[in-house]
Design a protein around this motif. Structure first.
Motif, PDB file in Angstrom:
ATOM      1  N   VAL A 227       0.855  -1.179   0.000  1.00  0.00           N
ATOM      2  CA  VAL A 227       0.000   0.000   0.000  1.00  0.00           C
ATOM      3  C   VAL A 227       0.895   1.235   0.000  1.00  0.00           C
ATOM      4  CG1 VAL A 227      -1.793   1.265   1.230  1.00  0.00           C
ATOM      5  CG2 VAL A 227      -1.772  -1.240   1.289  1.00  0.00           C
ATOM      6  N   CYS A 228       0.646   2.127  -0.938  1.00  0.00           N
ATOM      7  CA  CYS A 228       1.423   3.365  -0.999  1.00  0.00           C
ATOM      8  C   CYS A 228       0.957   4.299   0.114  1.00  0.00           C
ATOM      9  CB  CYS A 228       1.248   4.048  -2.353  1.00  0.00           C
ATOM     10  SG  CYS A 228       2.251   5.546  -2.489  1.00  0.00           S
ATOM     11  N   MET A 229       1.909   4.777   0.876  1.00  0.00           N
ATOM     12  CA  MET A 229       1.607   5.694   1.970  1.00  0.00           C
ATOM     13  C   MET A 229       2.234   7.064   1.708  1.00  0.00           C
ATOM     14  SD  MET A 229      -0.362   3.926   3.859  1.00  0.00           S
ATOM     15  CE  MET A 229      -0.441   4.575   5.505  1.00  0.00           C
ATOM     16  N   GLY A 230       2.505   7.356   0.420  1.00  0.00           N
ATOM     17  CA  GLY A 230       3.020   8.669   0.057  1.00  0.00           C
ATOM     18  C   GLY A 230       1.964   9.730   0.338  1.00  0.00           C
TER      19      GLY A 230
ATOM     20  N   LEU B  57       1.878  -8.056   3.936  1.00  0.00           N
ATOM     21  CA  LEU B  57       1.389  -6.684   3.833  1.00  0.00           C
ATOM     22  C   LEU B  57       2.547  -5.719   4.069  1.00  0.00           C
ATOM     23  CD1 LEU B  57      -1.062  -4.798   3.526  1.00  0.00           C
ATOM     24  CD2 LEU B  57      -1.380  -4.969   6.008  1.00  0.00           C
ATOM     25  N   MET B  58       2.751  -4.835   3.098  1.00  0.00           N
ATOM     26  CA  MET B  58       3.844  -3.878   3.200  1.00  0.00           C
ATOM     27  C   MET B  58       3.361  -2.473   2.856  1.00  0.00           C
ATOM     28  SD  MET B  58       6.697  -6.234   1.385  1.00  0.00           S
ATOM     29  CE  MET B  58       5.513  -7.117   0.407  1.00  0.00           C
ATOM     30  N   ALA B  59       4.151  -1.501   3.241  1.00  0.00           N
ATOM     31  CA  ALA B  59       3.861  -0.111   2.911  1.00  0.00           C
ATOM     32  C   ALA B  59       5.026   0.446   2.112  1.00  0.00           C
ATOM     33  CB  ALA B  59       3.662   0.709   4.177  1.00  0.00           C
ATOM     34  N   ALA B  60       4.716   1.325   1.186  1.00  0.00           N
ATOM     35  CA  ALA B  60       5.757   1.994   0.409  1.00  0.00           C
ATOM     36  C   ALA B  60       5.658   3.489   0.684  1.00  0.00           C
ATOM     37  CB  ALA B  60       5.571   1.720  -1.075  1.00  0.00           C
ATOM     38  N   ARG B  61       6.795   4.138   0.701  1.00  0.00           N
ATOM     39  CA  ARG B  61       6.783   5.587   0.951  1.00  0.00           C
ATOM     40  C   ARG B  61       6.168   6.329  -0.213  1.00  0.00           C
ATOM     41  NH1 ARG B  61      11.964   7.054   4.516  1.00  0.00           N
ATOM     42  NH2 ARG B  61      11.873   5.200   5.794  1.00  0.00           N
ATOM     43  N   CYS B  62       6.434   5.898  -1.423  1.00  0.00           N
ATOM     44  CA  CYS B  62       5.810   6.481  -2.617  1.00  0.00           C
ATOM     45  C   CYS B  62       6.065   5.553  -3.792  1.00  0.00           C
ATOM     46  CB  CYS B  62       6.367   7.871  -2.919  1.00  0.00           C
ATOM     47  SG  CYS B  62       5.553   8.641  -4.348  1.00  0.00           S
ATOM     48  N   LEU B  63       5.018   5.231  -4.524  1.00  0.00           N
ATOM     49  CA  LEU B  63       5.150   4.371  -5.697  1.00  0.00           C
ATOM     50  C   LEU B  63       5.326   5.194  -6.967  1.00  0.00           C
ATOM     51  CD1 LEU B  63       2.351   1.771  -4.878  1.00  0.00           C
ATOM     52  CD2 LEU B  63       4.813   1.442  -4.669  1.00  0.00           C
ATOM     53  N   GLY B  64       5.200   6.509  -6.849  1.00  0.00           N
ATOM     54  CA  GLY B  64       5.314   7.367  -8.025  1.00  0.00           C
ATOM     55  C   GLY B  64       4.080   7.301  -8.905  1.00  0.00           C
TER      56      GLY B  64
ATOM     57  N   VAL C 283      -3.455  11.150   1.600  1.00  0.00           N
ATOM     58  CA  VAL C 283      -4.522  12.154   1.630  1.00  0.00           C
ATOM     59  C   VAL C 283      -5.797  11.615   0.968  1.00  0.00           C
ATOM     60  CG1 VAL C 283      -5.215  14.403   0.659  1.00  0.00           C
ATOM     61  CG2 VAL C 283      -2.992  14.151   1.771  1.00  0.00           C
ATOM     62  N   LYS C 284      -5.631  10.809  -0.068  1.00  0.00           N
ATOM     63  CA  LYS C 284      -6.805  10.278  -0.793  1.00  0.00           C
ATOM     64  C   LYS C 284      -7.310   8.956  -0.224  1.00  0.00           C
ATOM     65  CE  LYS C 284      -6.609  12.908  -4.870  1.00  0.00           C
ATOM     66  NZ  LYS C 284      -7.154  13.012  -6.194  1.00  0.00           N
ATOM     67  N   GLY C 285      -6.816   8.541   0.930  1.00  0.00           N
ATOM     68  CA  GLY C 285      -7.377   7.366   1.596  1.00  0.00           C
ATOM     69  C   GLY C 285      -6.469   6.162   1.739  1.00  0.00           C
ATOM     70  N   GLY C 286      -5.215   6.301   1.429  1.00  0.00           N
ATOM     71  CA  GLY C 286      -4.281   5.168   1.557  1.00  0.00           C
ATOM     72  C   GLY C 286      -4.212   4.636   2.983  1.00  0.00           C
ATOM     73  N   GLY C 287      -4.311   5.545   3.951  1.00  0.00           N
ATOM     74  CA  GLY C 287      -4.283   5.126   5.355  1.00  0.00           C
ATOM     75  C   GLY C 287      -5.488   4.261   5.709  1.00  0.00           C
ATOM     76  N   LYS C 288      -6.652   4.629   5.158  1.00  0.00           N
ATOM     77  CA  LYS C 288      -7.864   3.847   5.422  1.00  0.00           C
ATOM     78  C   LYS C 288      -7.787   2.474   4.753  1.00  0.00           C
ATOM     79  CE  LYS C 288     -10.782   7.836   6.125  1.00  0.00           C
ATOM     80  NZ  LYS C 288     -11.768   8.739   5.570  1.00  0.00           N
ATOM     81  N   VAL C 289      -7.204   2.443   3.563  1.00  0.00           N
ATOM     82  CA  VAL C 289      -7.015   1.154   2.876  1.00  0.00           C
ATOM     83  C   VAL C 289      -6.101   0.266   3.721  1.00  0.00           C
ATOM     84  CG1 VAL C 289      -6.016   0.035   0.834  1.00  0.00           C
ATOM     85  CG2 VAL C 289      -7.432   2.086   0.570  1.00  0.00           C
ATOM     86  N   MET C 290      -5.028   0.846   4.223  1.00  0.00           N
ATOM     87  CA  MET C 290      -4.088   0.078   5.053  1.00  0.00           C
ATOM     88  C   MET C 290      -4.772  -0.437   6.315  1.00  0.00           C
ATOM     89  SD  MET C 290      -1.120  -1.213   5.503  1.00  0.00           S
ATOM     90  CE  MET C 290       0.186  -0.408   4.579  1.00  0.00           C
TER      91      MET C 290
ATOM     92  N   CYS D 233       1.094   8.964  -8.187  1.00  0.00           N
ATOM     93  CA  CYS D 233       0.254   9.919  -7.466  1.00  0.00           C
ATOM     94  C   CYS D 233      -1.028  10.250  -8.234  1.00  0.00           C
ATOM     95  CB  CYS D 233       1.040  11.196  -7.184  1.00  0.00           C
ATOM     96  SG  CYS D 233       2.572  10.900  -6.275  1.00  0.00           S
ATOM     97  N   GLY D 234      -1.023  10.157  -9.564  1.00  0.00           N
ATOM     98  CA  GLY D 234      -2.199  10.464 -10.368  1.00  0.00           C
ATOM     99  C   GLY D 234      -3.332   9.469 -10.184  1.00  0.00           C
ATOM    100  N   ILE D 235      -3.022   8.268  -9.677  1.00  0.00           N
ATOM    101  CA  ILE D 235      -4.066   7.267  -9.467  1.00  0.00           C
ATOM    102  C   ILE D 235      -4.220   6.944  -7.982  1.00  0.00           C
ATOM    103  CG2 ILE D 235      -3.899   6.258 -11.770  1.00  0.00           C
ATOM    104  CD1 ILE D 235      -2.200   3.999 -10.498  1.00  0.00           C
ATOM    105  N   ALA D 236      -3.879   7.901  -7.132  1.00  0.00           N
ATOM    106  CA  ALA D 236      -3.935   7.704  -5.676  1.00  0.00           C
ATOM    107  C   ALA D 236      -5.351   7.425  -5.191  1.00  0.00           C
ATOM    108  CB  ALA D 236      -3.388   8.952  -4.979  1.00  0.00           C
ATOM    109  N   PRO D 237      -5.495   6.577  -4.191  1.00  0.00           N
ATOM    110  CA  PRO D 237      -4.449   5.788  -3.527  1.00  0.00           C
ATOM    111  C   PRO D 237      -4.133   4.516  -4.317  1.00  0.00           C
ATOM    112  CG  PRO D 237      -6.543   5.463  -2.398  1.00  0.00           C
ATOM    113  CD  PRO D 237      -6.781   6.460  -3.503  1.00  0.00           C
ATOM    114  N   ALA D 238      -2.837   4.204  -4.399  1.00  0.00           N
ATOM    115  CA  ALA D 238      -2.383   3.067  -5.188  1.00  0.00           C
ATOM    116  C   ALA D 238      -1.983   1.899  -4.286  1.00  0.00           C
ATOM    117  CB  ALA D 238      -1.203   3.471  -6.055  1.00  0.00           C
ATOM    118  N   VAL D 239      -2.254   0.707  -4.776  1.00  0.00           N
ATOM    119  CA  VAL D 239      -1.872  -0.523  -4.078  1.00  0.00           C
ATOM    120  C   VAL D 239      -1.276  -1.456  -5.121  1.00  0.00           C
ATOM    121  CG1 VAL D 239      -2.672  -2.488  -2.706  1.00  0.00           C
ATOM    122  CG2 VAL D 239      -3.774  -0.258  -2.431  1.00  0.00           C
TER     123      VAL D 239
END
Length: 179
Positions: free
Chosen positions: A103-106, A140-147, A111-118, A149-155
């Motif tokens: 799960v991207c946590m960038g 289950l892992m977290a990434a600082r940024c997958l690059g 901001v777009k819900g990555g924390g809720k997905v996690m 951002c246009g499709i946030a939140p990304a998994v």
């Protein structure tokens, strides 16, 4: 006169752990693959990251015996090899599950819900970030940024990126992967 235990201890190399000795005895092809990578790089310490990539590709993760093997081969202190292996998030010291979920946590994803997905995935799987389910099915892992951002939140599910993920979509995908 030495005892049998002392005699056996003298026969085994002190720098290798029991796992490494067992693997070496069997002529483990995975270790040979690491050796080839080190030889191709002329055993230069600068090749440490490339050698660790080869080791992780061969074993799936980097355990202590593999780190010792690399340290001896490149003539580096184990602390340096361990430091590099733990600094980069692409390297893992534990075996991963049959399926990986990152799960991207960038900033954009968070901001777009990555924390809720996690949070939803942690609750569904009953594990924390960096852990694998007890049945060995999902890591289950977290990434600082997958690059992405246009499709946030990304998994990322088993290497395939999915954008605009919502908690229910992520849980459905994990259930699909688990079969």
């Amino acid at each position: 006169m030495p005892t049998a235990a002392v005699t056996n201890a003298e026969k085994t190399p002190k720098s290798a752990g029991p796992k490494a000795q067992k693997k070496d005895k069997g002529g483990d092809r995975r270790l040979k693959r690491i050796d080839v990578t080190m030889k191709r790089n002329q055993y230069k310490p600068d090749a440490l990251i490339e050698v660790l990539h080869a080791a992780q590709e061969a074993f799936g993760y980097l355990d202590e015996a593999v780190l010792l093997h690399v340290a001896r081969g490149l003539k580096l202190p184990l602390s340096r090899v361990y430091g590099v292996a733990t600094f980069y998030h692409l390297f893992t010291l534990k075996p991963s599950g049959a399926h990986n979920c990152v799960v991207c946590m960038g900033t954009a994803c968070y901001v777009k819900g990555g924390g809720k997905v996690m949070e939803a995935l942690q609750a569904e799987l009953g594990i924390e970030v960096g852990e694998t389910t007890p049945d060995g099915q999902v890591s289950l892992m977290a990434a600082r940024c997958l690059g992405a951002c246009g499709i946030a939140p990304a998994v990322v599910y088993d290497g395939e990126i999915a954008g605009k993920q919502q908690p229910d979509q992520a849980i459905a995908k994990i259930k699909e992967l688990q079969g």
